[in-house]
Scaffold this motif. Structure first.
Motif, mmCIF file in Angstrom:
data_model
loop_
_atom_site.group_PDB
_atom_site.id
_atom_site.type_symbol
_atom_site.label_atom_id
_atom_site.label_comp_id
_atom_site.label_asym_id
_atom_site.label_seq_id
_atom_site.Cartn_x
_atom_site.Cartn_y
_atom_site.Cartn_z
ATOM 1 N N SER A 18 0.809 -1.211 0.000
ATOM 2 C CA SER A 18 0.000 0.000 0.000
ATOM 3 C C SER A 18 0.846 1.265 0.000
ATOM 4 O O SER A 18 0.521 2.243 -0.671
ATOM 5 N N TYR A 101 -0.346 6.320 10.173
ATOM 6 C CA TYR A 101 -0.429 5.023 10.836
ATOM 7 C C TYR A 101 0.564 4.865 11.979
ATOM 8 O O TYR A 101 0.650 3.793 12.579
ATOM 9 N N HIS A 112 -9.081 -6.699 11.584
ATOM 10 C CA HIS A 112 -8.153 -6.497 10.488
ATOM 11 C C HIS A 112 -7.143 -7.644 10.459
ATOM 12 O O HIS A 112 -7.116 -8.488 11.356
ATOM 13 N N GLY A 128 -0.898 1.334 6.291
ATOM 14 C CA GLY A 128 -2.009 1.014 5.410
ATOM 15 C C GLY A 128 -2.278 -0.464 5.258
ATOM 16 O O GLY A 128 -3.047 -0.875 4.395
ATOM 17 N N GLY A 129 -1.642 -1.281 6.087
ATOM 18 C CA GLY A 129 -1.854 -2.717 6.005
ATOM 19 C C GLY A 129 -0.860 -3.435 5.102
ATOM 20 O O GLY A 129 -0.895 -4.657 4.991
ATOM 21 N N SER A 133 -3.458 -4.700 2.322
ATOM 22 C CA SER A 133 -4.291 -3.563 1.943
ATOM 23 C C SER A 133 -5.080 -3.851 0.667
ATOM 24 O O SER A 133 -4.599 -4.534 -0.244
ATOM 25 N N ARG A 135 -5.379 -1.895 -1.528
ATOM 26 C CA ARG A 135 -4.640 -1.228 -2.610
ATOM 27 C C ARG A 135 -4.165 -2.246 -3.650
ATOM 28 O O ARG A 135 -4.100 -1.952 -4.838
ATOM 29 N N ASN A 247 -10.167 -8.669 -0.520
ATOM 30 C CA ASN A 247 -10.118 -8.162 0.849
ATOM 31 C C ASN A 247 -11.519 -7.931 1.406
ATOM 32 O O ASN A 247 -12.383 -7.379 0.726
ATOM 33 N N THR A 309 -15.326 -2.132 6.980
ATOM 34 C CA THR A 309 -13.904 -1.949 7.227
ATOM 35 C C THR A 309 -13.635 -1.785 8.721
ATOM 36 O O THR A 309 -14.451 -1.213 9.463
ATOM 37 N N SER A 311 -11.211 -0.052 9.949
ATOM 38 C CA SER A 311 -10.585 1.251 10.204
ATOM 39 C C SER A 311 -11.672 2.263 10.538
ATOM 40 O O SER A 311 -12.270 2.877 9.648
ATOM 41 N N HIS A 334 -10.191 6.537 4.928
ATOM 42 C CA HIS A 334 -10.713 5.181 4.761
ATOM 43 C C HIS A 334 -12.113 5.227 4.153
ATOM 44 O O HIS A 334 -12.851 6.196 4.305
#
Length: 367
Positions: A18, A101, A112, A128-129, A133, A135, A247, A309, A311, A334
């Motif tokens: 991400s 983050y 998560h 961002g994971g 993510s 992404r 995801n 999500t 987040s 997010h």
């Protein structure tokens, strides 16, 4: 980390994080001679990219794709075409804010992948994971664009379209379904009457710093009968696996899915009558276009549920990397409903699976 690839003959491998410099993918197995440009892929990426409305993350990523291998054109050729060699695609990350983050680098976000990544690898990219993510799904969408070109090369008239059918507890009116409406609103809704209610609902969710789930439906039209294999190569099994790999997806249905548990045998049977030569007419499609793991020639209907999500701004109980009790609040940018941008991702995964099975069918049957 292993298992970054999926597919057999049409095989996709993704890479990148991400908040890394770029994300990318390599596509192996695309036949030679198929016209392919970056514009062909950008169309689908533009549907998924962030920051397009107040209801998606405000991270400003243009998601401009570059084809860096696997295509060729010279002055004798009217268009750029695939060469049959691996196609490499990249997208640069231009708007990562890793500092957002820093407060959670030693804490696990409930719901998560933070804890499970740490438990498996002993470390995690908290920005961002990282690899977990969503992404990463931009590259799936790009690969899906190539898959659609393959399907168009093999079978004319294939359409793969997705729509959101539920946001939180609010569902569409299926009697109002109109595919033309999907591109006219921020939610990919096929029901224009749902848009106002969804807008008010999600505005409230967004202002609270919370999130909600969604259900997405993807329909593939124009796929012939015969794709798939009856035991360990079932088309529906591969579709379910591909959609479940997205995801935040927690459930997948093919056709009427869970609802068939309440049907009688008479209600569930997709009766047939004589139709065109080699193509019987089905009177219903409860099976979602797949029987015994093999396509029937009807529309292939898939559906998947996306969780809210994790987040969110509300403090949640958690532990840190030293297993101390603590609380966590996730700041940054997010999506209040990640299901919105999951629509083009679901389409892409269906396209990739169908392209893979189409090439497998051609290799085995010569069709």
């Amino acid at each position: 980390m292993s298992h970054n690839s999926f597919g057999h003959l049409f095989r996709v491998t993704t890479f990148g994080e991400s908040h890394g410099p770029m994300i990318g993918c390599v596509i192996d197995g695309c036949p030679a001679g198929i016209a392919l440009t970056e514009t062909d892929l950008q169309t689908y990426l533009d549907q998924r990219k962030p920051g397009q409305s107040k209801f998606t993350t405000q991270r400003k990523e243009p998601d401009t794709v570059r084809i860096v291998s696997g295509v060729f054109q010279d002055e004798r050729m009217a268009q750029q075409v695939t060469t049959g060699t691996p196609i490499a695609l990249i997208i640069e990350n231009v708007d990562a804010r890793s500092k957002d983050y820093s407060d959670i680098r030693d804490k696990f976000r409930p719901g998560h992948a933070d804890y499970t990544y740490f438990a498996k690898y002993g470390l995690r990219d908290y920005r961002g994971g990282g690899r977990s993510s969503a992404r990463e799904t931009a590259m799936r969408v790009a690969a899906g664009g190539v898959a659609r070109k393959v399907l168009d090369h093999l079978y004319k008239g294939v359409k793969i379209r997705g729509a959101m059918t539920q946001m939180g507890p609010k569902t569409i009116d299926r009697a109002q379904w109109n595919w033309r409406e999907v591109t006219k609103n921020s939610f990919f809704s096929p029901d224009p009457t749902s848009v106002e209610a969804w807008t008010k609902y999600l505005e409230g969710i967004r202002k609270k710093g919370s999130s909600c789930g969604a259900i997405i439906e993807v329909v593939a039209e124009g796929i012939p009968a015969g794709l798939g294999a009856p035991i360990y190569g079932k088309l529906d099994a591969d579709l379910a696996s591909a959609l479940m790999s997205i995801n935040a997806v927690k459930a997948v249905e093919i056709g009427d899915g869970m609802a068939v548990a309440a049907y009688s045998g008479e209600e569930n049977a997709d009766e047939m009558r004589k139709g065109k030569p080699g193509k019987p007419k089905f009177l219903s499609n409860h099976a979602g276009g797949i029987l015994g793991g093999i396509s029937t020639g009807q529309d292939i209907v898939t559906r998947f549920a996306v969780k809210p999500t994790s987040s969110i701004l509300s403090p949640r109980k958690t532990v840190d990397v030293s297993e101390n009790n603590t609380e966590i609040v996730t700041k940054g940018r997010h999506d209040p409903c990640v299901g919105i941008r999951a629509v083009p991702v679901g389409e892409a995964m269906v396209a990739c699976v169908l392209a893979d099975h189409a090439l497998r069918h051609r290799a085995q049957m010569g069709g």
